[in-house]
Scaffold this active site. Structure first.
Site, mmCIF file in Angstrom:
data_model
loop_
_atom_site.group_PDB
_atom_site.id
_atom_site.type_symbol
_atom_site.label_atom_id
_atom_site.label_comp_id
_atom_site.label_asym_id
_atom_site.label_seq_id
_atom_site.Cartn_x
_atom_site.Cartn_y
_atom_site.Cartn_z
ATOM 1 N NE ARG A 67 -38.227 20.384 -0.317
ATOM 2 C CZ ARG A 67 -37.643 21.256 -1.142
ATOM 3 N NH1 ARG A 67 -37.765 21.107 -2.450
ATOM 4 N NH2 ARG A 67 -36.917 22.251 -0.664
ATOM 5 C CB ILE A 94 -37.337 25.973 1.337
ATOM 6 C CG1 ILE A 94 -37.094 27.130 0.345
ATOM 7 C CG2 ILE A 94 -38.104 26.453 2.561
ATOM 8 C CD1 ILE A 94 -36.273 28.270 0.894
ATOM 9 C CG ASN A 109 -29.699 31.193 4.595
ATOM 10 O OD1 ASN A 109 -28.916 30.535 3.919
ATOM 11 N ND2 ASN A 109 -30.530 32.093 4.075
ATOM 12 C CB THR A 110 -24.970 33.702 4.539
ATOM 13 O OG1 THR A 110 -24.558 34.939 3.961
ATOM 14 C CG2 THR A 110 -24.511 32.554 3.668
ATOM 15 C CG HIS A 111 -30.770 36.401 1.380
ATOM 16 N ND1 HIS A 111 -31.243 35.493 0.451
ATOM 17 C CD2 HIS A 111 -31.237 37.619 0.998
ATOM 18 C CE1 HIS A 111 -31.975 36.149 -0.447
ATOM 19 N NE2 HIS A 111 -31.988 37.429 -0.137
ATOM 20 C CG ASP A 143 -38.545 32.259 10.272
ATOM 21 O OD1 ASP A 143 -39.008 33.320 10.705
ATOM 22 O OD2 ASP A 143 -38.432 32.012 9.044
ATOM 23 N N GLY A 145 -40.240 30.455 7.464
ATOM 24 C CA GLY A 145 -40.497 31.239 6.238
ATOM 25 C C GLY A 145 -39.308 31.143 5.294
ATOM 26 C CG ASP A 147 -34.179 34.094 2.260
ATOM 27 O OD1 ASP A 147 -34.356 34.221 1.030
ATOM 28 O OD2 ASP A 147 -33.421 33.255 2.766
HETATM 29 C C1 GRF Z 1 -23.850 33.207 -1.449
HETATM 30 O O1 GRF Z 1 -23.787 34.564 -1.850
HETATM 31 C C2 GRF Z 1 -25.141 32.944 -0.736
HETATM 32 O O2 GRF Z 1 -25.604 34.036 0.018
HETATM 33 C C3 GRF Z 1 -26.073 32.705 -1.886
HETATM 34 O O3 GRF Z 1 -25.331 31.943 -2.811
HETATM 35 C C4 GRF Z 1 -23.955 32.278 -2.638
HETATM 36 C C5 GRF Z 1 -23.227 30.985 -2.381
HETATM 37 O O4 GRF Z 1 -21.891 31.207 -2.671
HETATM 38 N N1 GRF Z 1 -27.251 31.983 -1.463
HETATM 39 P P1 GRF Z 1 -20.809 30.060 -2.290
HETATM 40 O O5 GRF Z 1 -21.389 28.726 -2.736
HETATM 41 O O6 GRF Z 1 -20.601 30.120 -0.809
HETATM 42 O O7 GRF Z 1 -19.584 30.483 -3.052
#
Ligand code: GRF
Length: 202
Positions: A67, A94, A109-111, A143, A145, A147
């Site tokens: 990894r 990760i 990152n977007t969560h 970071d 961790g 999320d």
């Molecule tokens: C997004 O909602 C992201 O937050 C989550 O997976 C989705 C990815 O969607 N981890 P896309 O590939 O950008 O359409």
């Protein structure tokens, strides 16, 4: 500013960034996507990048003995494009020490949940199962961790009685795409500072 975007799936967040930069213009928006990377082949996210004429790269865990070697290879592939900012837009791996050593503090990152609630790979499903009344999305710095990095922005989405995971996730993604485009542009144009856990974008 130079952006490298990492994807693992459909890439609609990537598409939102591509469309925003196309409509606004790189100068006005403050950033351009210089490459798109993934941890797997054959995903729509890579097809979107190719249609936009962007360089792409794939770094698969199974191609590396450990990894750590994957992490170093991913970091090297990203570094080749000299990014100012790296954006994980649905990237489902990760990253490790090497990646964070090189890009920590400029890796976003977007969560699809309101962190710190419902971290991890099933945030939408977990919020629904919990019986939450609102959920949403969070854009944060990565970071060491999962999320857990400093939060940059959040958007709230109501959970409806008739929701299943897919419907709720689609509604979240409508908010998420706008949030990500807004945050990435502001960071690119204005910079930011982190005070403890507080992120300030002037
Ligand atoms: C997004 O909602 C992201 O937050 C989550 O997976 C989705 C990815 O969607 N981890 P896309 O590939 O950008 O359409």
């Amino acid at each position: 500013k130079r952006l490298v975007v990492l994807v693992s799936g459909s890439g609609t967040n990537l598409q939102a960034l591509l469309d925003a930069i196309e409509e606004t213009g790189t100068g006005e928006y403050g950033a351009e996507i210089v490459a798109v990377g993934a941890d797997r082949d054959g995903i729509e996210g890579l097809a979107r990048a190719e249609r936009a004429g962007l360089p792409t790269f794939v770094v698969r865990v199974k191609d590396h003995a450990t990894r750590e070697e994957w992490d170093a290879a991913l970091a090297a592939a990203v570094a080749d494009h000299r990014p100012d900012l790296v954006v994980s837009a649905g990237f489902m791996k990760i990253v490790g020490k090497e990646f964070l050593a090189r890009f920590g503090g400029r890796f976003v990152n977007t969560h699809p949940a309101l962190l710190p609630s419902f971290p991890g790979a099933h945030g939408v499903r977990d919020a629904l199962a919990y019986g939450a009344k609102v959920t949403g999305c969070t854009v944060h710095f990565v970071d060491d961790g999962v999320d857990t990095g400093p939060i940059i922005a959040q958007g709230v989405v109501e959970i409806r009685d008739e929701d299943d995971e897919g419907a709720l996730h689609e509604r979240i993604k409508e908010v998420e795409r706008r949030l990500l485009v807004d945050v990435v542009g502001r960071i690119a144009r204005n910079g930011y500072r982190i005070e403890g856990r507080k992120v300030v974008i002037p």
